[in-house]
Design an enzyme around this catalytic site. Structure first.
Site, mmCIF file in Angstrom:
data_model
loop_
_atom_site.group_PDB
_atom_site.id
_atom_site.type_symbol
_atom_site.label_atom_id
_atom_site.label_comp_id
_atom_site.label_asym_id
_atom_site.label_seq_id
_atom_site.Cartn_x
_atom_site.Cartn_y
_atom_site.Cartn_z
ATOM 1 N N ASN A 9 11.188 -2.108 0.604
ATOM 2 C CA ASN A 9 10.756 -1.994 -1.014
ATOM 3 C C ASN A 9 10.535 -0.118 -0.897
ATOM 4 O O ASN A 9 8.931 0.140 -0.909
ATOM 5 C CB ASN A 9 9.318 -2.384 -1.649
ATOM 6 C CG ASN A 9 9.492 -2.574 -3.049
ATOM 7 O OD1 ASN A 9 9.824 -1.763 -3.300
ATOM 8 N ND2 ASN A 9 8.133 -3.275 -3.038
ATOM 9 N N LYS A 11 10.087 1.288 -4.130
ATOM 10 C CA LYS A 11 9.052 1.213 -5.154
ATOM 11 C C LYS A 11 9.742 2.906 -6.461
ATOM 12 O O LYS A 11 10.705 2.555 -5.872
ATOM 13 C CB LYS A 11 7.505 1.646 -5.228
ATOM 14 C CG LYS A 11 7.099 0.282 -3.886
ATOM 15 C CD LYS A 11 5.634 0.920 -3.690
ATOM 16 C CE LYS A 11 5.247 -0.082 -3.072
ATOM 17 N NZ LYS A 11 3.417 -0.529 -2.372
ATOM 18 N N HIS A 95 6.814 -8.901 -7.988
ATOM 19 C CA HIS A 95 5.610 -7.978 -7.176
ATOM 20 C C HIS A 95 4.911 -7.632 -8.017
ATOM 21 O O HIS A 95 4.379 -8.216 -8.542
ATOM 22 C CB HIS A 95 6.935 -6.825 -6.689
ATOM 23 C CG HIS A 95 6.148 -5.757 -5.677
ATOM 24 N ND1 HIS A 95 4.905 -5.177 -5.758
ATOM 25 C CD2 HIS A 95 6.052 -5.572 -4.225
ATOM 26 C CE1 HIS A 95 4.280 -4.533 -4.691
ATOM 27 N NE2 HIS A 95 5.151 -5.116 -3.491
ATOM 28 N N GLU A 97 2.512 -5.429 -8.229
ATOM 29 C CA GLU A 97 2.719 -4.413 -9.060
ATOM 30 C C GLU A 97 3.409 -4.682 -9.990
ATOM 31 O O GLU A 97 3.055 -4.225 -11.903
ATOM 32 C CB GLU A 97 3.366 -3.163 -8.228
ATOM 33 C CG GLU A 97 2.500 -2.819 -7.406
ATOM 34 C CD GLU A 97 2.953 -2.137 -6.104
ATOM 35 O OE1 GLU A 97 4.271 -1.461 -5.892
ATOM 36 O OE2 GLU A 97 2.373 -1.548 -4.858
ATOM 37 N N GLU A 167 2.443 -11.511 -0.039
ATOM 38 C CA GLU A 167 2.059 -10.373 0.059
ATOM 39 C C GLU A 167 0.524 -10.613 -0.372
ATOM 40 O O GLU A 167 0.493 -10.362 -1.814
ATOM 41 C CB GLU A 167 3.178 -9.617 -0.641
ATOM 42 C CG GLU A 167 4.246 -9.353 -0.252
ATOM 43 C CD GLU A 167 4.915 -7.982 -0.713
ATOM 44 O OE1 GLU A 167 4.860 -7.571 0.588
ATOM 45 O OE2 GLU A 167 4.829 -7.737 -1.927
ATOM 46 N N GLY A 173 -0.246 -1.407 0.486
ATOM 47 C CA GLY A 173 -0.840 0.195 0.007
ATOM 48 C C GLY A 173 -2.049 0.523 0.243
ATOM 49 O O GLY A 173 -2.617 1.409 -0.132
ATOM 50 N N SER A 213 1.107 -3.694 3.893
ATOM 51 C CA SER A 213 0.953 -2.312 5.447
ATOM 52 C C SER A 213 1.340 -2.894 6.697
ATOM 53 O O SER A 213 1.082 -2.886 7.618
ATOM 54 C CB SER A 213 -0.688 -2.451 5.207
ATOM 55 O OG SER A 213 -1.355 -1.919 4.381
HETATM 56 C C1 PEP Z 1 5.599 -3.809 -0.864
HETATM 57 O O1 PEP Z 1 5.198 -2.145 -1.981
HETATM 58 O O2 PEP Z 1 6.122 -4.617 -1.028
HETATM 59 C C2 PEP Z 1 4.127 -3.557 0.192
HETATM 60 C C3 PEP Z 1 3.877 -4.668 0.978
HETATM 61 O O3 PEP Z 1 4.298 -2.301 0.231
HETATM 62 P P1 PEP Z 1 2.743 -1.703 1.557
HETATM 63 O O4 PEP Z 1 3.813 -2.289 3.208
HETATM 64 O O5 PEP Z 1 2.797 -0.466 1.158
HETATM 65 O O6 PEP Z 1 1.626 -2.084 1.757
#
Ligand code: PEP
Length: 250
Positions: A9, A11, A95, A97, A167, A173, A213
């Site tokens: 992803n 973003k 998601h 976010e 997630e 992040g 992460s």
């Molecule tokens: C994501 O954006 O779905 C995500 C898991 O980000 P990150 O791997 O940067 O934590």
């Protein structure tokens, strides 16, 4: 057997030239990969360039969000036929976010999931608790509610194109990955919830990805867990070498 999926992803990162440069470096690194499905989700503006770049390669393109109406006076939104038109086969829905910053709810997730299925776009449905919810001992309840409502009004036969991504918001992040034990425990909760509602066959076939992460140095340990069928990767999917290393976790 559930085929593993490694999805990136991006973003709000990468222009069209940056997208082309990514795939010219990335595709040769993964050309021999056949053990998993590879999906990349660029921003809307780079979807057409990404689709053209992966033509003939075993990489699928996903949107990061979608709207449920086919067309109309919905300024700023992008429809399912528009995404299919630019070569998407997947879309991320719900998601964290989108939930945190843009008012996404379980009800809007559900409307998007049902529209995506009707329009032949495969949904990657994100669920996950916040740190406050985890600290309050509500992680499992929150995720069970997100699954029940996000996938609400679907029948067992609707479920097969769907991928669920667990997630935890506190791991996205932040550099703080859930331990493989915590991730596996939550994947188990999700699978049990699906089993309770749609039966054991649907539960055993559902692909559930972990996100938060994921890096080249932790993917292998996560993928060893029976209930973890792949990863949704944010930051580490932006660099061709690190994303390729995650894809080649074996
Ligand atoms: C994501 O954006 O779905 C995500 C898991 O980000 P990150 O791997 O940067 O934590």
């Amino acid at each position: 057997m559930r085929r593993p999926v490694i999805a990136g992803n991006w973003k709000m990162f990468k222009t069209i030239p940056e997208t082309r440069a990514f795939f010219s470096s990335f595709l040769p690194l993964v050309s021999a990969v056949s053990h998993c499905e590879i999906v990349v989700a660029p921003p809307f503006t780079a979807l057409a360039a990404a689709s053209a770049s992966v033509s003939g390669a075993r990489v699928a393109i996903s949107a990061q969000d979608v709207y449920w109406e086919k067309e109309g006076a919905f300024t700023g939104e992008v429809s399912i036929p528009m995404l299919i038109d630019v070569g998407c086969t997947y879309t991320i829905i719900g998601h964290s976010e989108r939930r945190q910053f843009f008012g996404e709810t379980d009800e809007s997730v559900n409307q998007k999931v049902r529209a995506a299925l009707a329009g032949q776009l495969q949904p990657i449905v994100c669920v996950g608790e916040t740190l406050a919810e985890r600290d309050a001992g509500k992680a499992a309840d929150v995720v069970r509610r997100q699954v029940r409502q996000g996938l609400g009004r679907l029948t067992e036969s609707d479920l097969s194109p769907i991928i669920v991504a667990y997630e935890p918001v506190w791991a996205i992040g932040t550099g703080r990955t859930a331990t493989p034990e915590t991730a596996a425990e939550m994947h188990g909760e999700i699978r049990r919830t699906i089993g309770e509602i749609w039966g054991s066959k649907a539960a055993s076939e559902m692909r559930i990805l972990y996100g938060g992460s994921v890096k080249p140095n932790n993917i292998q340990e996560l993928m060893r867990r029976e209930d973890i069928d792949g990863a949704l990767v944010g930051g580490a999917s932006l660099d061709p070498a690190s994303f390729a290393a995650i894809v080649k976790y074996l």
